[in-house]
Design an enzyme around this catalytic site. Sequence first.
Site, mmCIF file in Angstrom:
data_model
loop_
_atom_site.group_PDB
_atom_site.id
_atom_site.type_symbol
_atom_site.label_atom_id
_atom_site.label_comp_id
_atom_site.label_asym_id
_atom_site.label_seq_id
_atom_site.Cartn_x
_atom_site.Cartn_y
_atom_site.Cartn_z
ATOM 1 N N LYS A 35 29.672 -17.928 82.012
ATOM 2 C CA LYS A 35 30.968 -18.615 82.047
ATOM 3 C C LYS A 35 31.626 -18.388 83.410
ATOM 4 C CE LYS A 35 32.623 -14.749 79.315
ATOM 5 N NZ LYS A 35 33.888 -14.133 79.541
ATOM 6 N N TYR A 261 52.243 -7.229 107.346
ATOM 7 C CA TYR A 261 53.468 -7.634 106.650
ATOM 8 C C TYR A 261 54.110 -6.455 105.933
ATOM 9 C CZ TYR A 261 52.264 -12.569 107.246
ATOM 10 O OH TYR A 261 51.977 -13.790 107.754
HETATM 11 C C1 LIG Z 1 31.805 -13.387 73.134
HETATM 12 C C2 LIG Z 1 31.328 -12.772 74.398
HETATM 13 N N1 LIG Z 1 30.094 -12.287 74.470
HETATM 14 C C3 LIG Z 1 29.609 -11.709 75.580
HETATM 15 C C4 LIG Z 1 30.401 -11.570 76.711
HETATM 16 C C5 LIG Z 1 29.846 -10.874 77.932
HETATM 17 O O1 LIG Z 1 30.568 -9.693 78.159
HETATM 18 P P1 LIG Z 1 30.207 -8.737 79.391
HETATM 19 O O2 LIG Z 1 30.456 -9.545 80.627
HETATM 20 O O3 LIG Z 1 31.157 -7.593 79.270
HETATM 21 O O4 LIG Z 1 28.802 -8.372 79.220
HETATM 22 C C6 LIG Z 1 31.701 -12.064 76.675
HETATM 23 C C7 LIG Z 1 32.558 -11.906 77.847
HETATM 24 O O5 LIG Z 1 33.730 -11.719 77.793
HETATM 25 C C8 LIG Z 1 32.186 -12.678 75.485
HETATM 26 O O6 LIG Z 1 33.425 -13.163 75.416
#
Ligand SMILES: Cc1ncc(COP(=O)(O)O)c(C=O)c1O
Length: 364
Positions: A35, A261
């Site tokens: 994502k 700054y």
């Molecule tokens: C439902 C879910 N699974 C897996 C993950 C992966 O988590 P991580 O990046 O901590 O491994 C996330 C990330 O937030 C998530 O929302």
Amino acid sequence: MPRPIVATIHVDSIKHNLAVAKQRSPGAKAWGVLKANGYGHGLERVMRGLAEADGLALVEFDNAVRLREMGWKKPILLLEGFFGPADLKTMAGYDLQSAVHCTEQLEWLEAAQESLSARGIKFDLHLKMNTGMNRLGFMPDAYAAAHARLSAISCVGSITLMTHFANADDVDHPLMPITEQIRRFELGAAGLPGLRSLSNSAGVLLHHDTLRNDWVRPGIMLYGGTPGGGTAEEFGLQPAMTLSSELIGIQDIAAGDAVGYGSRFQAEGPMRIGVVACGYADGYPRHAPLGTPVLVDGVKTRLAGRVSMDMLTVDLTDLPSARVGSKVTLWGRGLPIDDVAESAGTIGYELMCALAQRVPVVEG
Ligand SMILES: Cc1ncc(COP(=O)(O)O)c(C=O)c1O
């Protein structure tokens, strides 16, 4: 000449980190979580790095479609689920799996089942239980009923049993230890058929001996960041992004002179200050304080002065050979992103995801 800042993405390191995740999840399949544009690393690049993953997981529908258009044939999972009835059409059209976490989603499926079934569509869904995170999911005592209702929908194929951990990186968490989340999961899922999907990176790295997963969902570890509970190096992870730039100016200042700054940093004695072409508009955290680590020509030094939009300033007093054009590493190979994040009061996740669009990205 372009500004010297560049983010180098190490696709081989993503491959390596996925192999670590798989090694730590014997018997389980792995979703590669990409994502937020592959945690800032670029969707297409990360897709290549995760070629050996059993599926890809994300939250954005447009990027899920892009993955299919770029040729990804294996499963794709929408971790946040679908956001309205219209999304079911996209899921059907692009063979997308989805989390189901609320009653409204059950209603949308029920309303659409007849027309979807008539077209032979069956969704593989992941029924999420809220075991203590209190974000998404059905409460344990409502889970079996939600499972029964979902099972009765004609356009539903498989149902995976899913939850998400709040504190897998902190075994002794006083409010919600992972053991309590597992207890609730086992209670709510007792007797229900279906594969199990529990672990994020922290679950994979720290609880692989005790958790029973059919699918794991590692994210941050694939990019070489730690989820906590140990350093990336201790876990055998390699950084997947190196943010680097160059010195574009040097100032010799006297005791009492201030830098940047707000004149926040004042020299206690004569100092050499290096000016780096990297600022908060590149994704470097503006709130990073004095002392945040930076590498100049591979030597660790520290931030001195407030980070501005396009530049930041570093202490070169002990680096007499540093020159305009000297190579600066903001994070990545040689300087763990987690060290920079910790100094700035944030987490590696946020720094990766915040890499700004104006930063040129190369592979290497
Ligand atoms: C439902 C879910 N699974 C897996 C993950 C992966 O988590 P991580 O990046 O901590 O491994 C996330 C990330 O937030 C998530 O929302």
